[in-house]
Design an enzyme around this catalytic site. Structure first.
Site, PDB file in Angstrom:
ATOM      1  N   HIS A 368       0.803  -1.227   0.000  1.00 48.59           N
ATOM      2  CA  HIS A 368       0.000   0.000   0.000  1.00 48.59           C
ATOM      3  C   HIS A 368       0.830   1.269   0.000  1.00 48.59           C
ATOM      4  CE1 HIS A 368      -4.054  -1.711   0.542  1.00 48.59           C
ATOM      5  NE2 HIS A 368      -3.497  -2.609   1.330  1.00 48.59           N
ATOM      6  N   LYS A 559      -9.245  13.553   4.195  1.00 53.49           N
ATOM      7  CA  LYS A 559      -8.303  12.430   4.238  1.00 53.49           C
ATOM      8  C   LYS A 559      -7.290  12.697   5.339  1.00 53.49           C
ATOM      9  CE  LYS A 559      -7.402  13.145  -0.060  1.00 53.49           C
ATOM     10  NZ  LYS A 559      -7.289  12.018  -0.945  1.00 53.49           N
ATOM     11  N   ARG A 560      -6.491  11.696   5.651  1.00 50.48           N
ATOM     12  CA  ARG A 560      -5.424  11.842   6.634  1.00 50.48           C
ATOM     13  C   ARG A 560      -4.551  13.041   6.296  1.00 50.48           C
ATOM     14  NH1 ARG A 560      -0.454   8.885   6.523  1.00 50.48           N
ATOM     15  NH2 ARG A 560      -1.317   7.712   4.769  1.00 50.48           N
ATOM     16  N   LYS A 565      -0.025  14.306   0.847  1.00 55.12           N
ATOM     17  CA  LYS A 565      -1.404  14.505   0.388  1.00 55.12           C
ATOM     18  C   LYS A 565      -1.683  15.974   0.083  1.00 55.12           C
ATOM     19  CE  LYS A 565      -3.113  10.369   2.765  1.00 55.12           C
ATOM     20  NZ  LYS A 565      -3.625   9.600   1.612  1.00 55.12           N
ATOM     21  N   THR A 666      -9.014   5.717  -2.066  1.00 55.83           N
ATOM     22  CA  THR A 666     -10.392   5.268  -2.279  1.00 55.83           C
ATOM     23  C   THR A 666     -11.375   6.419  -2.060  1.00 55.83           C
ATOM     24  OG1 THR A 666     -10.463   4.470   0.015  1.00 55.83           O
ATOM     25  CG2 THR A 666     -10.011   2.843  -1.707  1.00 55.83           C
ATOM     26  N   LYS A 670     -15.072   7.279  -3.887  1.00 53.00           N
ATOM     27  CA  LYS A 670     -16.329   7.568  -3.168  1.00 53.00           C
ATOM     28  C   LYS A 670     -16.928   8.898  -3.609  1.00 53.00           C
ATOM     29  CE  LYS A 670     -14.235   5.090   0.656  1.00 53.00           C
ATOM     30  NZ  LYS A 670     -13.341   5.232   1.806  1.00 53.00           N
TER      31      LYS A 670
END
Length: 824
Positions: A368, A559-560, A565, A666, A670
């Site tokens: 991952h 998100k985290r 990110k 993911t 969504k």
């Protein structure tokens, strides 16, 4: 063989007997909860309803397990440190097709389902995408009638509850089990001994084979808790088994009688720490020790349980690969490989080659991460003290593996160093990803670009050695939760036009594609999005006193919080937009920029980014010149329940990680499924989403992975970008100078210093101009609501590939070699 009485199950039907269900709920209140309806609280009614729904699951659960035994099937065991299941009540009702019957039954008692369901806490069994993926996969296994089991840890406190105090993230215990969990079944009779520390004694057995005995260990007991996992339709109900730690001695009466009251419970306290908290901080030696203990604790119990289930039926361990498949969800469960080898060699006395042949056929590994620094390693000296026998096994696996490498590539010492299970640099460390690769028959990435980069950049030597071992299986999400439950109005609109087959086959959503050209459907689609935004406002009011315009574009990044990110890049755009508005430049599009996510407790820079978001929000939201056109909101304590409210309301989905860093993602799936348009880089599954929805229906910006590599190799100089772009320089200078925190002007100097000292490692400045230009395109399209809605509908219609059902079918066919089992 006599037929099981449970085999004669009544089929589920939308018009289930509401009277019977209403009676069952009241009976459970009296006889299970022990409350009078006159004095029952909302929480009491929740437990009563949960017990009633659980009754519907139990018979099907037992029959599913019976059929697995009767049909002698091969089973898949999914090992994961996380299972982010969220709330179970509504999901179970929808999968059992009992939601409408339940509403009617509760109405007869004078109750509302939403009020009751809102009492349930999110199960604190995960942190982010890894755990949510595992939960989606369990749902799909059950829906597809595949014999699957989940194994993990029953964390008492999960990760943490995020509170925001003066813009700062503060971590509080997430005591989700405070009132109990009605969905789980404790199994006090299912106990396994898990061993730590001690020493190894080497000897030769009567056949002259070298053996090792692990002695003088400190032991902990793993006790099972089972949770039924229903598939859609309710016919197959699989099992998730979680382990909690118990002391081998709960209470030392001798110590107590001597007045040593703490010593009397010391063993119990130390043992049970293992299942208290998800991911204890690894900044201290004790934290690192606890993390490794957790990983071994759950895989040891799980492997012992798998073997117990197998040996109840079979005597020949050589049959294991025909009946057992074990999937490692990332490297955390990699010690399952060494544990199975230990049991086969030390306890069952198999020869090494026979045991290794069995082990490699059973295990497969999902990677991952692409970032080398995120690949898990452990100090050898920690293994030497805590798991001495497993270190011996790792050394022997490595010796034999490197002998094989020497035979295939003689004299290539550099390759041997790179792929050795032991990293000799900067102190010896065990490379868990290398162990997982060597000990598995298949290794998969989770997006096309991710799998390509794994083969070419992260593990090229392994790919050269084992070219058939690496495959791709792109991640997916369950449409039952992330569309049917999350967005019921849109799900109903879709079902009115094309039926409900999409619940089992998401590719059926393609049938709404022509409706994007129908004005009436577009209007209905737009109205539902507006209603979803209105419902989200109730949540937003808890996080900001500022008034939010539901007609504004909801620009969402949930998100985290992590540097790769690039929430900071999002903020750079927010401040740029703010500056333009202050100068009188406007696109005519009002935006509400919504952030949500947690930072790891010890991740200082990520926590500083959260504080900056709040300081920027405070400035922007109260500026009379801009507040009608721009708002910034941070939703604290992001979890599954929050996501189910936020995602259906999103207009724009921010998927802006540096290309080549995100494995898949993911959240992107969504949000697109629920009709949000994506602005993103060519990273992770964004590439495949672009292929699916069409280049005209997604906003792509920035460098791709190859360009990122080229830029770095040529000598990236972030200060040149900073000096040559006036808007970028202005924004960074505002942050550094304390514009957003005049009472503490140096607050964000560490953030900017980190940005420059790392030479902008995640290339925010390199991608800034492209990102701003792309955001201008977003504004232009949003100002044309009919065209925006048409593209939103096409995003929803074309997301069929990204179902977790498709992903699980690929795992079953390409890796596990298992078949569906029909349950009566």
């Amino acid at each position: 063989m006599s037929k099981s009485p449970i085999a004669e199950l009544k089929p589920l039907h939308p018009k289930a007997d509401t009277e019977a269900l209403s009676h069952s709920i009241t009976q459970r209140l009296i006889y299970s909860v022990g409350k009078d309806p006159l004095t029952a609280t909302t929480r009491d009614w929740f437990f009563s309803l949960a017990y009633s729904v659980r009754e519907q699951l139990i018979e099907r659960w037992m029959e599913t397990m019976r059929q697995y035994y009767h049909q002698d099937v091969k089973r898949i065991y999914y090992l994961s440190m996380e299972f982010l299941t969220g709330r179970s009540l509504i999901n179970s009702l929808l999968n059992l097709n009992l939601d409408e019957a339940c509403r009617e039954a509760l109405a007869k008692i004078g109750l509302e389902l939403e009020q009751i369901a809102g009492i349930e806490p999110d199960a604190a069994l995960g942190n982010g995408g890894l755990g949510r993926l595992a939960a989606c996969f369990l749902d799909s296994m059950a829906t597809l009638s595949l014999p699957g089991y989940g194994y993990g840890i029953r964390y008492e406190y999960g990760m943490f509850t995020q509170k925001i105090e003066d813009g700062l993230q503060v971590e509080r215990p997430d005591n989700w089990l405070r009132y109990g969990n009605p969905w789980e079944f404790p199994r006090p009779e299912v106990l396994y001994q898990v061993r730590f520390f001690g020493r190894c004694v080497n000897y030769q057995d009567e056949q002259g084979t070298n053996r090792s005995s692990w002695i003088e260990t400190e032991d902990v007991l793993a006790m099972a808790y089972d949770t039924p996992i229903p598939g859609y339709g309710g016919h197959t109900v699989n099992n998730m088994r979680l382990w909690t730690a118990k002391g081998t001695r709960d209470f030392n009466l001798g110590s107590f009688n001597e007045g040593n009251y703490m010593g009397a419970v010391e063993n119990k306290f130390n043992s049970e720490l293992l299942s208290k908290v998800l991911y204890p901080s690894d900044k201290t030696s004790l934290g690192r020790e606890l993390r490794l203990k957790q990983e071994y604790f759950f895989v040891s119990a799980s492997i012992q349980d798998v073997l117990y289930r197998f040996t109840k039926i079979f005597d020949d361990l050589r049959l294991l690969p025909e009946k057992v498949a074990i999937q490692l969800n990332d490297t955390h469960p990699s010690l399952g490989i060494t544990e199975l080898m230990r049991i086969l060699v030390d306890i069952h006395r198999l020869e090494w080659e026979a045991a290794w042949n069995i082990t490699r056929k059973i295990f497969s590994y999902t990677n991952h991460t692409l970032m080398p620094e995120a690949l898990e390693t452990w100090e050898v000296r920690l293994f030497e003290t805590m798991l001495p026998r497993h270190l011996q096994i790792i050394y022997e696996i490595n010796r034999r593996f490197l002998d094989h490498v020497q035979q295939v590539f003689p004299g290539n010492i550099d390759m041997q160093r790179r792929i050795s299970l032991i990293d000799e640099n900067d102190g010896k460390r065990v490379r868990m990803a290398n162990l997982a690769i060597v000990g598995s028959h298949k290794v998969n990435g989770v997006a096309s670009i991710h799998s390509q980069l794994l083969r070419e950049k992260v593990f090229p030597d392994f790919n050269q050695l084992f070219p058939d071992k690496f495959i791709n299986i792109t991640n997916g999400i369950t449409q039952r939760l992330w569309f049917n439950q999350a967005n019921p109005k849109l799900a109903e609109l879709v079902s009115q036009h094309i039926g409900t087959d999409w619940l089992r086959d998401l590719e059926k959503l393609r049938a709404i594609e022509p409706l994007a050209e129908h004005p009436d459907f577009r209007k209905a689609f737009m109205n539902i999005k507006h209603e979803n935004k209105g419902e989200l406002l109730d949540l937003l009011r808890l996080h900001t006193p500022v008034s939010i315009d539901p007609h504004s574009m909801f620009d969402v990044q949930c998100k985290r919080i992590h540097e790769y990110k690039r929430q900071l890049l999002n903020l750079l755009h927010v401040i740029t937009r703010y500056n333009r508005l202050r100068r009188g430049q406007t696109t005519g599009v009002s935006r509400t920029v919504i952030f949500s996510g947690k930072a790891a407790p010890s991740y200082t820079i990520a926590k500083l980014i959260i504080r900056l978001i709040h300081d920027v929000a405070k400035t922007v939201n109260h500026d009379l010149r801009t507040r009608d056109m721009l708002k910034v909101v941070f939703i604290a304590n992001y979890d599954v329940s929050t996501a189910l409210r936020l995602i259906p309301a999103a207009d724009l989905s921010e998927q802006i990680s540096t290309a080549g860093t995100e494995a898949s993602g993911t959240g992107n799936m969504k949000l697109a499924l629920n009709g949000a348009l994506t602005i993103g880089t060519l990273d992770g599954a964004n590439i495949e989403i672009r292929e699916a929805v069409g280049e005209d229906n997604i906003f792509i910006f920035g460098l791709d992975a190859l360009q990122v590599e080229d830029l770095r190799s040529q000598g990236y100089a972030c200060r040149e970008y900073y000096q040559n772009n006036d808007e970028l320089k202005e924004v960074i200078d505002m942050i550094e100078s304390g514009y957003f925190c005049p009472q503490e002007p140096d607050r964000y100097k560490p953030l900017i210093n980190n940005l420059f000292s790392s030479n902008d490692h995640y290339l925010l400045m390199a991608d800034y101009a492209s990102y701003i230009h792309c955001q201008d395109k977003v504004d232009n399209l949003y100002s044309q609501p009919e065209d925006w809605t048409k593209q939103a509908i096409l995003n929803t219609a074309r997301m069929g590939y990204f179902s977790s059902d498709r992903a699980i079918r690929e795992y079953a066919k390409l890796i596990w070699n298992i078949e569906p089992v029909q349950v009566s």
